[in-house]
Design a protein around this motif. Structure first.
Motif, PDB file in Angstrom:
ATOM      1  N   UNK A 354       0.830  -1.190   0.000  1.00  0.00           N
ATOM      2  CA  UNK A 354       0.000   0.000   0.000  1.00  0.00           C
ATOM      3  C   UNK A 354       0.863   1.237   0.000  1.00  0.00           C
ATOM      4  N   UNK A 355       0.242   2.431  -0.037  1.00  0.00           N
ATOM      5  CA  UNK A 355       0.995   3.682  -0.180  1.00  0.00           C
ATOM      6  C   UNK A 355       1.570   4.202   1.132  1.00  0.00           C
ATOM      7  N   UNK A 356       2.507   3.471   1.714  1.00  0.00           N
ATOM      8  CA  UNK A 356       3.147   3.943   2.925  1.00  0.00           C
ATOM      9  C   UNK A 356       3.969   2.869   3.583  1.00  0.00           C
ATOM     10  N   UNK A 357       4.845   3.282   4.491  1.00  0.00           N
ATOM     11  CA  UNK A 357       5.730   2.326   5.167  1.00  0.00           C
ATOM     12  C   UNK A 357       4.996   1.513   6.223  1.00  0.00           C
ATOM     13  N   UNK A 376      -1.652   6.813  -8.858  1.00  0.00           N
ATOM     14  CA  UNK A 376      -0.918   7.328  -7.700  1.00  0.00           C
ATOM     15  C   UNK A 376      -1.871   7.719  -6.580  1.00  0.00           C
ATOM     16  N   UNK A 377      -1.321   7.775  -5.354  1.00  0.00           N
ATOM     17  CA  UNK A 377      -2.088   8.180  -4.187  1.00  0.00           C
ATOM     18  C   UNK A 377      -1.143   8.780  -3.160  1.00  0.00           C
ATOM     19  N   UNK A 378      -1.674   9.511  -2.202  1.00  0.00           N
ATOM     20  CA  UNK A 378      -0.855  10.080  -1.139  1.00  0.00           C
ATOM     21  C   UNK A 378      -0.698   9.080   0.001  1.00  0.00           C
ATOM     22  N   UNK A 379       0.489   9.115   0.622  1.00  0.00           N
ATOM     23  CA  UNK A 379       0.790   8.221   1.733  1.00  0.00           C
ATOM     24  C   UNK A 379       1.824   8.847   2.632  1.00  0.00           C
ATOM     25  N   UNK A 380       2.719   8.053   3.190  1.00  0.00           N
ATOM     26  CA  UNK A 380       3.755   8.584   4.066  1.00  0.00           C
ATOM     27  C   UNK A 380       4.786   9.354   3.260  1.00  0.00           C
ATOM     28  N   UNK A 381       5.363  10.379   3.878  1.00  0.00           N
ATOM     29  CA  UNK A 381       6.319  11.252   3.187  1.00  0.00           C
ATOM     30  C   UNK A 381       7.725  10.660   3.227  1.00  0.00           C
ATOM     31  N   UNK A 382       8.465  10.852   2.120  1.00  0.00           N
ATOM     32  CA  UNK A 382       9.850  10.386   2.032  1.00  0.00           C
ATOM     33  C   UNK A 382      10.666  11.400   1.255  1.00  0.00           C
ATOM     34  N   UNK A 383      11.970  11.386   1.479  1.00  0.00           N
ATOM     35  CA  UNK A 383      12.880  12.314   0.820  1.00  0.00           C
ATOM     36  C   UNK A 383      13.836  11.554  -0.082  1.00  0.00           C
ATOM     37  N   UNK A 384      13.892  11.960  -1.318  1.00  0.00           N
ATOM     38  CA  UNK A 384      14.802  11.344  -2.289  1.00  0.00           C
ATOM     39  C   UNK A 384      15.634  12.397  -2.977  1.00  0.00           C
ATOM     40  N   UNK A 385      16.126  12.084  -4.152  1.00  0.00           N
ATOM     41  CA  UNK A 385      17.024  12.990  -4.863  1.00  0.00           C
ATOM     42  C   UNK A 385      16.359  14.325  -5.181  1.00  0.00           C
ATOM     43  N   UNK A 387      13.789  15.804  -3.516  1.00  0.00           N
ATOM     44  CA  UNK A 387      13.081  16.454  -2.435  1.00  0.00           C
ATOM     45  C   UNK A 387      12.144  15.509  -1.708  1.00  0.00           C
ATOM     46  N   UNK A 388      11.246  16.104  -0.918  1.00  0.00           N
ATOM     47  CA  UNK A 388      10.334  15.332  -0.084  1.00  0.00           C
ATOM     48  C   UNK A 388       8.948  15.297  -0.711  1.00  0.00           C
ATOM     49  N   UNK A 389       8.331  14.128  -0.705  1.00  0.00           N
ATOM     50  CA  UNK A 389       6.993  13.980  -1.260  1.00  0.00           C
ATOM     51  C   UNK A 389       6.231  12.907  -0.504  1.00  0.00           C
ATOM     52  N   UNK A 390       4.919  13.035  -0.497  1.00  0.00           N
ATOM     53  CA  UNK A 390       4.056  11.999   0.078  1.00  0.00           C
ATOM     54  C   UNK A 390       3.372  11.193  -1.019  1.00  0.00           C
ATOM     55  N   UNK A 391       3.737  11.442  -2.257  1.00  0.00           N
ATOM     56  CA  UNK A 391       3.127  10.743  -3.393  1.00  0.00           C
ATOM     57  C   UNK A 391       3.687   9.323  -3.510  1.00  0.00           C
ATOM     58  N   UNK A 392       2.808   8.374  -3.704  1.00  0.00           N
ATOM     59  CA  UNK A 392       3.182   6.973  -3.948  1.00  0.00           C
ATOM     60  C   UNK A 392       2.572   6.526  -5.272  1.00  0.00           C
ATOM     61  N   UNK A 393       3.296   5.630  -5.949  1.00  0.00           N
ATOM     62  CA  UNK A 393       2.847   5.124  -7.243  1.00  0.00           C
ATOM     63  C   UNK A 393       2.472   3.649  -7.142  1.00  0.00           C
ATOM     64  N   UNK A 394       1.270   3.333  -7.626  1.00  0.00           N
ATOM     65  CA  UNK A 394       0.851   1.933  -7.715  1.00  0.00           C
ATOM     66  C   UNK A 394       1.374   1.378  -9.029  1.00  0.00           C
ATOM     67  N   UNK A 395       2.163   0.311  -8.950  1.00  0.00           N
ATOM     68  CA  UNK A 395       2.790  -0.264 -10.134  1.00  0.00           C
ATOM     69  C   UNK A 395       1.869  -1.273 -10.804  1.00  0.00           C
ATOM     70  N   UNK A 396       2.247  -1.671 -12.014  1.00  0.00           N
ATOM     71  CA  UNK A 396       1.413  -2.592 -12.790  1.00  0.00           C
ATOM     72  C   UNK A 396       1.287  -3.963 -12.148  1.00  0.00           C
ATOM     73  N   UNK A 397       2.206  -4.303 -11.224  1.00  0.00           N
ATOM     74  CA  UNK A 397       2.104  -5.588 -10.532  1.00  0.00           C
ATOM     75  C   UNK A 397       1.306  -5.487  -9.239  1.00  0.00           C
TER      76      UNK A 397
END
Length: 418
Positions: A354-357, A376-385, A387-397
């Motif tokens: 699901x969209x979060x840790x 896509x859906x909003x979930x827990x926030x994370x920081x990557x290259x 910046x920080x986002x709460x967006x999560x992507x549902x993959x084809x699997x």
């Protein structure tokens, strides 16, 4: 910043004014004419479209380049004409050996009352004439409709075109293109982002050499021979790509080419002017009729970055960075609903149910892997290259991955909300 410049291919330098005297030129296989800038309108009545196109070309040149364009040679090549309509290429040629490259556009012309109305690629009238012209092929119609110079409105949803032209300023950097080379092989990015004519902005261009030396269409579209050694391919979504310095390039007048189609070989041809210091292809990115910054866009599964100066810069695949002068492997095109995993220096990213840790781990995706995004859906926030986002992507699997750890080219959902 990253990168260094590969000397011996193309080098920036002081802009030199081409001192070519305008003359009448005939190009093999098509009606072509060079005309002086500012030809009087009265001289164009009841005549062919060449003088009118040359005048409009000179005006566009002054707007794009400035006073230096007044010394360039206008080359108008009418490749189709019938019933008061004309279509072809219009090029401002510079002097061979000049640091300033030629510039050119497709044109439409319609005769009204003995006077030719002319529009160049990237002008609103170009799209309007394209809709009515009997000379435009069926496959060209939807592509030319986007070449009207429009810019997306801020209200348009990021990642979608809303029926208007998608531009790099609207938060959508996807191109759907591959590298302009052979898929499954490597080629050297001899020069990072730089201007079409050297160091001047926008830094729209890259240089590639080596490998099998074959230059291929970065994406499907309709192709045009601007002059010997120079091919332009018009793609969807308002994009076009230029390929210059080619040897043994194809001769085409709007022929459809598939992604990866042969265009020619890397070379040093400067038939329309400019300079080439060693065999390569000078590749340029265009949108809505104008060169645009290539940095931030993807070519295949590589994202291009500027350096601290023109000809420097780098390309990134996942977390792997290659500076100018390094070899890029052609992984093929990145689909418009796909993304590349960027573990931000790690080796993999966890996928979740699901969209979060707070959801269970359900496998992993390796750094540099390609994933297909369903929604896509909003979930827990994370920081990557990026910046920080709460967006999560549902993959084809059916699994989920944080948007902080993928490059999709879109500042927002790739395929809509779940």
């Amino acid at each position: 910043m990253f990168g260094y410049r590969m000397f011996g291919w193309r080098r920036p330098g002081a802009r030199r004014t081409a001192g070519i005297t305008t003359a009448v030129l005939t190009l093999a296989g098509a009606l072509s004419m060079a005309a002086p800038a500012g030809a009087a309108s009265a001289d164009r009545r009841d005549a062919g479209p060449e003088a009118a196109v040359a005048e409009r070309l000179a005006e566009r040149g002054r707007a794009e380049i400035g006073a230096a364009a007044a010394h360039d040679t206008t080359r108008v090549n009418v490749t189709r004409d019938a019933g008061g309509w004309a279509f072809g290429t219009a090029v401002l040629a510079t002097e061979p050996g000049s640091e300033r490259m030629p510039m050119g556009w497709l044109f439409h012309a319609e005769r009204e009352g003995g006077t030719w109305r002319v529009a160049l690629e990237g002008e609103e009238r170009f799209a309007e004439l394209s809709r009515r012209s009997p000379l435009v092929k069926a496959e060209e119609k939807p592509l030319f409709a986007r070449l009207d110079g429009r810019r997306a409105k801020p209200s348009e949803e990021a990642g979608r075109d809303g029926g208007g032209a998608v531009v790099y300023g609207a938060g959508d950097y996807r191109t759907g293109m591959a590298l302009p080379t052979t898929v499954g092989a490597g080629t050297v990015m001899t020069s990072g982002p730089h201007g079409w004519s050297g160091s001047a902005a926008p830094w729209s261009s890259l240089d590639f050499a080596g490998g099998d030396e074959v230059v291929r269409a970065a994406r499907q579209g309709t192709a045009y021979t601007m002059c010997r050694g120079w091919i332009r391919v018009v793609h969807d979504r308002g994009y076009a790509t230029d390929y210059y310095h080619l040897w043994n390039n194809i001769n085409t007048n709007g022929g459809w080419v598939g992604a990866g189609a042969f265009l020619g070989y890397t070379g040093t041809d400067v038939t329309c002017g400019g300079a080439a210091y060693g065999r390569h292809v000078h590749f340029g990115l265009i949108q809505n009729g104008s060169y645009i910054p290539v940095a931030g866009h993807n070519l295949g599964k590589w994202v291009i970055y500027n350096g601290s100066a023109a000809y420097q810069g780098s390309a990134m695949h996942g977390s792997r960075l290659v500076n100018a002068g390094g070899t890029l492997y052609n992984y093929g095109a990145l689909g418009l609903n796909q993304a590349v995993v960027d573990a931000n220096g790690g080796t993999y990213v966890n996928k979740r149910t699901g969209p979060g840790t707070g959801y269970a781990v359900s496998g992993s995706a390796a750094d540099g892997a390609t994933v297909t995004v369903s929604c896509s859906a909003n979930g827990t926030a994370h920081t990557g290259r990026y910046g920080t986002t709460s967006l999560w992507n549902r993959l084809s699997d059916g699994t989920w991955i944080s948007d902080a750890y993928v490059w999709s080219g879109v500042n927002g959902p790739v395929s809509g909300w779940c």
